[in-house]
Design a protein around this motif. Structure first.
Motif, mmCIF file in Angstrom:
data_model
loop_
_atom_site.group_PDB
_atom_site.id
_atom_site.type_symbol
_atom_site.label_atom_id
_atom_site.label_comp_id
_atom_site.label_asym_id
_atom_site.label_seq_id
_atom_site.Cartn_x
_atom_site.Cartn_y
_atom_site.Cartn_z
ATOM 1 N N GLN A 204 5.909 -24.360 10.162
ATOM 2 C CA GLN A 204 4.828 -25.033 10.656
ATOM 3 C C GLN A 204 3.755 -23.872 11.320
ATOM 4 O O GLN A 204 2.569 -24.300 10.917
ATOM 5 N N ALA A 205 4.186 -22.835 11.859
ATOM 6 C CA ALA A 205 3.353 -21.842 12.242
ATOM 7 C C ALA A 205 3.418 -20.346 11.501
ATOM 8 O O ALA A 205 4.579 -20.428 10.994
ATOM 9 N N GLU A 220 -4.598 -13.422 13.465
ATOM 10 C CA GLU A 220 -4.913 -14.700 14.191
ATOM 11 C C GLU A 220 -6.386 -14.801 14.281
ATOM 12 O O GLU A 220 -6.968 -15.779 14.401
ATOM 13 N N GLU A 225 -5.667 -19.561 14.676
ATOM 14 C CA GLU A 225 -4.441 -20.069 15.278
ATOM 15 C C GLU A 225 -3.327 -19.080 15.656
ATOM 16 O O GLU A 225 -3.581 -17.842 15.236
ATOM 17 N N GLN A 226 -2.389 -19.470 16.405
ATOM 18 C CA GLN A 226 -1.550 -18.341 16.735
ATOM 19 C C GLN A 226 -0.525 -18.068 15.662
ATOM 20 O O GLN A 226 -0.220 -18.644 15.160
#
Ligand code: AMP
Ligand code: MG
Length: 363
Positions: A204-205, A220, A225-226
């Motif tokens: 997902q991340a 980043e 995004e993180q």
């Protein structure tokens, strides 16, 4: 897939050819000779900007097996596939996440490895049985020339015996792999000295599985995004398994006991000298890994200087060489200062902590 350590393919040792290559004036004959060896399923060690790699044809299961055998590497520890053109990612990836394009644009060629879903053409030997594949485009001109000359994608882990420090010059590769591989391309010392940052793009991340020269902040900024960091690489206990199989293995540990002492400069010098004196009283030989700023202040038998604290790139560049030097000393105790430097300190300390088996004294 069960973990096995492949034994040597043939019991007889082979002659390892060493070829000097000038990165700015690459000899075509040498690169073509090396490229032919890779295409024929043989192994060639080559310089990258991070560390020396041990290359074989990534799409050839036997070449991958030879890599594990030469290094004594567990078969569940996948290899990084090196490419020379972004388009070649399609040859190994089932699909390309949007982030891959952005990261390649910003950091390739360079010290960043991306994990993506693999397609069926990548042998499971190369990926250690995983359904994902690690891909990197190195920046070193010799590495790029070799990939192009071989007409292959090159699977390459670091060119050291499993568990030893990664090689930052050709002599380190010789020490570990002479007689086990076909050729070493020698282009002098590498620039960065610690392995690539690994980022996993399959969840997902995005998540960093191994810290390196490309930092979380840099990633980043480009991705907007993180970016997470795998909790398994921060913990010193074994309760959380790192996602990159290679990160679970004990690495780089010198034969002698290595202890990191962390704290303010004066407190560290004082503590290390106190420990050194105690060992001396027991008749034991000691060594210290110090910075240029403090090296004259130690009373140990040997003081190894890793570089000045004002140049963290130099500290990273010298780290593995120093750890190898530790093995040549007959010291029984080695104390190291901590090198939590501003930008790549987490990458440096990740390796040093592994070498010390996470033994840290805080003063
Ligand atoms: P080295 O080339 O010696 O730096 O080792 C390669 C590193 O990449 C090891 O820590 C591997 O476990 C890691 N790696 C390679 N492929 C994958 C993958 N598909 N998923 C997670 N980690 C990987
Ligand atoms: Mg390695």
């Amino acid at each position: 897939m069960t973990t096995v350590v492949y034994l040597d393919y043939n019991n007889s040792t082979m002659e390892t050819k060493i070829r000097q290559v000038e990165p700015n004036r690459i000899d075509r004959n040498i690169i073509e000779e090396a490229g032919r060896l890779i295409a024929a399923g043989e192994l060639v060690a080559f310089p990258t900007e991070t560390v020396y790699g041990l290359g074989g044809d990534a799409m050839h299961p036997l070449a991958a097996r030879k890599i594990y055998a030469a290094k004594g590497r567990p078969s569940d520890n996948p290899l990084i596939v090196h490419i020379a053109d972004f388009a070649d990612m399609k040859k190994v990836a089932a699909r390309l996440p949007e982030q891959a394009g952005k990261l390649a644009e910003a950091f390739w060629p360079g010290p960043l490895t991306m994990i993506v879903e693999k397609n069926d053409s990548v042998p499971e030997e190369t990926t250690g049985g995983m359904n994902t594949v690690a891909v990197r485009m190195p920046e070193h001109p010799v590495a790029l020339a070799l990939i192009r000359a071989s007409n292959c994608l090159i699977a390459a882990p670091s060119a050291n015996t499993s568990g030893r420090p990664s090689p930052t010059e050709a002599s380190h590769v010789m020490e570990d792999l002479s007689g086990k591989i076909a050729m070493i391309l020698d282009a002098g010392s590498v620039e960065i000295g610690i392995e690539s940052t690994i980022i996993d793009l399959t969840e997902q991340a995005p998540m960093i599985l191994r810290p390196g020269y490309i930092t979380r902040e840099m990633l980043e900024e480009v991705l907007g995004e993180q970016v997470m960091v795998d909790p398994g690489i921060i913990d010193s206990d074994d309760s959380r398994k790192p996602k990159a199989p290679g990160m679970k293995y004990r690495h780089y540990a010198p034969k002698a006991e290595l202890v990191i002492v962390d704290g303010t400069e004066d407190a560290v010098v004082q503590k290390i000298n106190e420990l050194v004196r105690r060992k001396k009283d027991e008749g034991k030989k000691t060594a210290v890994i110090a910075s240029e700023e403090t090296r004259r202040r130690y009373e140990a038998d040997v003081v190894l200087c890793i570089g000045t604290r004002s140049d963290e790139n130099a500290i990273a560049q010298h780290l593995y060489k120093i750890l190898r030097e530790c093995d040549e000393l007959d010291a029984e105790e080695i104390y190291s200062e901590s090198f939590q430097t501003p930008r790549i300190g987490s990458a440096i300390m990740n390796r040093l902590l592994k070498a010390a088996g996470h033994t840290v004294i805080t003063v």
